[in-house]
Enzyme design. Structure first.
Site, short mmCIF file in Angstrom:
data_model
loop_
_atom_site.label_atom_id
_atom_site.label_comp_id
_atom_site.label_asym_id
_atom_site.label_seq_id
_atom_site.Cartn_x
_atom_site.Cartn_y
_atom_site.Cartn_z
N THR A 273 0.84 -1.21 0.00
CA THR A 273 0.00 0.00 0.00
C THR A 273 0.87 1.25 0.00
O THR A 273 0.59 2.21 -0.72
CB THR A 273 -0.95 0.01 1.21
OG1 THR A 273 -1.78 -1.16 1.15
CG2 THR A 273 -1.83 1.25 1.22
N CYS A 274 1.92 1.23 0.78
CA CYS A 274 2.80 2.40 0.89
C CYS A 274 3.50 2.70 -0.44
O CYS A 274 3.60 3.86 -0.85
CB CYS A 274 3.84 2.18 1.99
SG CYS A 274 3.09 1.77 3.58
N SER A 275 3.97 1.67 -1.11
CA SER A 275 4.73 1.84 -2.35
C SER A 275 3.86 2.03 -3.58
O SER A 275 4.28 2.69 -4.53
CB SER A 275 5.64 0.63 -2.57
OG SER A 275 6.65 0.59 -1.59
#
Length: 166
Positions: A59-61
């Protein structure tokens, strides 16, 4: 004690990071971590700080970081002087994540919040990891602060939401 609009950004907030250097711009090269006194550095600036649970995570990337990279020109046009991402990963991992995202110079600061100390102090950490949130700081005063409560969701902490509140 979560941060909310109108609050002063706390004193004594120190992160760690590895400043970008052309000679160590390869992802396999390491710089030397130093302390970054956010309270002091941001006292007279307009800042967007966003937090992710972990560098290199899906999700972060895929959903969080790309929005900020894409929105850098719009953020700058709205007077933002510093854009920073923070996670509980160590400064070497944060530096490598910046390089993997082809962020050069000081476009986005990749800061380490060891043991999620800052995030815990504002109640936005989970099991020793930083939460997913965004904070706008304007000359030491918090003007926007939003934490995500659903796992894997980027709404209030994403670049579009932040831009809407600048």
């Amino acid at each position: 004690m979560a941060l909310k609009p109108g609050d002063q950004f706390p004193e004594g907030v120190v992160f760690q990071y590895i400043p970008y250097a052309e000679e160590s711009s390869a992802i396999t090269a390491c710089g030397i971590p130093i302390n970054y006194n956010a309270s002091k550095e941001w006292a007279d600036k307009k800042v967007v700080l966003f937090s992710v649970p972990g560098a290199f995570t899906p999700t972060c990337s895929v959903n969080h970081m790309p929005g900020y990279i894409k929105s850098l020109p719009q953020l700058r046009a709205k007077g933002v002087q510093v854009v920073a991402v923070v996670a509980s990963n160590d400064p070497y991992v944060m530096s490598a994540w910046g390089k993997a995202n082809q962020v050069k110079g000081e476009d986005i600061l990749f800061l380490s919040d060891p043991e999620a100390k800052f995030s815990s102090s504002i109640g936005w950490a989970n099991n020793g990891r930083t939460g997913r949130y965004a904070i706008i700081i304007d000359h030491g005063k918090v003007t926007y602060a939003q934490v995500e409560t659903e796992r894997g969701v980027v709404k209030g902490s994403g670049a579009d939401a932040v831009l809407a509140h600048l």
